[in-house]
Design an enzyme around this catalytic site. Sequence first.
Site, PDB file in Angstrom:
ATOM      1  N   CYS A 101       0.819  -1.213   0.000  1.00 16.61           N
ATOM      2  CA  CYS A 101       0.000   0.000   0.000  1.00 16.61           C
ATOM      3  C   CYS A 101       0.851   1.262   0.000  1.00 16.61           C
ATOM      4  CB  CYS A 101      -0.938   0.013   1.191  1.00 16.61           C
ATOM      5  SG  CYS A 101      -2.197  -1.239   1.039  1.00 16.61           S
ATOM      6  N   HIS A 102       1.738   1.375   0.964  1.00 16.70           N
ATOM      7  CA  HIS A 102       2.504   2.608   1.072  1.00 16.70           C
ATOM      8  C   HIS A 102       3.998   2.359   1.231  1.00 16.70           C
ATOM      9  CE1 HIS A 102      -1.650   3.373   2.357  1.00 16.70           C
ATOM     10  NE2 HIS A 102      -1.535   4.376   1.527  1.00 16.70           N
TER      11      HIS A 102
END
Lengths: 195, 433
Positions: free
Chosen positions: A159-160
Amino acid sequence: MSTAEHAETNRRDFLYIATGAVGAVGVALAAWPFINQMNPDASVLALASVEIDLAPVAEGQEITIKWRGNPVFIRHRLAAEIEAASKVALTDLKDPLARNANLPDADPATGENRVVGGKEQFLVMMGVCTHLGCVPIGNEGEFAVVEGNTKHGGWFCPCHGSQYDTAGRIRKGPAPENLHIPQYAYLSDTKIRIG
Amino acid sequence: MSGHASNYQPKSAFAKWFHERLPIMDMVQGQVLDFPTPKNLNYFWTFGGILAVMLLIQIVTGVVLAMHYTPHVDMAFDSVEHIMRDVNSGWMLRYMHANGASMFFIAVYIHMFRGMYYGSYKAPREVLWMIGVLIYLIMMATAFMGYVLPWGQMSFWGAKVITNLFSAIPFFGDSITTLLWGGYSVDNPTLNRFFSLHYLLPFVLAGLVILHIWALHVVGNNNPTGVSVKSAQDTIPFSPYYTVKDAFAIVVFLMFYAAWVFFSPNYLGHAINYQEANPLVTPAHIVPEWYYLPFYAILRAIPDKLGGVIAMFGSILILFALPWLDTSKVRSGNYRPIFKQFFWLFVINCIILGFAGSGAPDNYFLSHEAANPDKWALTYKLVGQICTAYYFLHFLVILPLLGLLETPKPLPASISDAVLARSNPSTAHVPAE
């Protein structure tokens, strides 16, 4: 406020304030059930523990099980992964705490403190990125042990971009904490109960 | 509402009897039909009406979809497919609702940028603007919860990431997320309460819209010159002039909306949301719906969890302070040559932020290729960081300074003067105010 008797505190002011205070407490008491109903209910709390047999998990293999709606990673680590994790200096860690529910909160994040009962081959931890809750991908990232073209251990959050090492400790990216280790205990040599 | 006297005269005996008991027709006459409106409003002023229509469409399609939907983790995904395949016209109702949300946001963004360009937030319209920002915030919450209901992969993981934002709050973060979820993860209790709130909030929005219009009718419309209404000659009655103009714009907008619904209903969504939610596998690439992308880019731009969350909420909340951050007394950007350029830079910056929020953080900007971590590269993340910095620079530095440094162009003496000057350019330009 024009006359002196109004400027003084009198019986009526006291009654206003007392009535208001009692009313406010009543409103707060009445509001509480409406807020508290949102907390986990009895049926959610009842799903508190699971038992897992670790014998079928071969060396270098990782399984994911579901506990309280979240994934739990159980990884049978290679000796190289354990060694890589123990070699890291504590000062290199972004989060120096063990985040192990089985140990006191202040314990440092040494390789040994990331497991239970000294069984360093089995790493059991929540598969929930401490940034925003995605499931990190195993055998990925810059902190895996590399043998030829294959990576062993280490996690990367898609995701990040948070990266965890072979003991599930945060090393790079936005996540603030090491992957959490749930409360678990060995029932026998190869059987654990989580929760 | 406000002091505009209505000319309403009940015509029949019944109307008179009713008027003495509830003077609602008097209000309709004064506030809707005869309401004095600046005579120079352009088509950007039709988006208020378009938004009202979109809210109505979302409520009507939403109420009927709720008749066929099941808010349970084992059945939600299937019930949406049931709507698509079995329910009569179900596919159309669902596509109208899903694309309606996107159209709602397109309209609200145009409406907001309109307000920013023409200075509609400036005195005496601060409260009107702030109610609008509140409406926008609740719209975002409503749309977010609605997107969770189909219980696809993107629904689930979007919900998980967004609710986890609250875990960044010091001390209470974890208790708050547990309270929001009703468990230890996004699960059935979460889906149930999101459904309940998704049904409730549009009616809260409708209430706020009434307050928004009330505040509008107290101070009156802004207009493209930004010059206040000075006499009755500057205005025309709302009906028929603006009812017709709004109706025309609404029809054109509905055609645009229908083109999406009927020709490209899934373009604005994500294919992976047609995969049922799986709490054990995160999709390779999570992105929110397009209308959240700029804020998502701001969230990712800050390499610290709490910092990212503060920047993201701050980027929306800063709009509440806009009336006081802009120090210029001149409302309309038409008479502010430098502000006009910065305004368009800001719009472009917001669009680039949207692109920056759409890709994997460490890929080259506008590419699917992972950047070399050892070399300097223009990645999605870096572009997001630059644009985030500019976003806050615009509000905190550029707007306050521009009002002090810029020399505005001379304003027309009145709305009527500006209109006449446009139809007859030879008319002398009389500076005023």
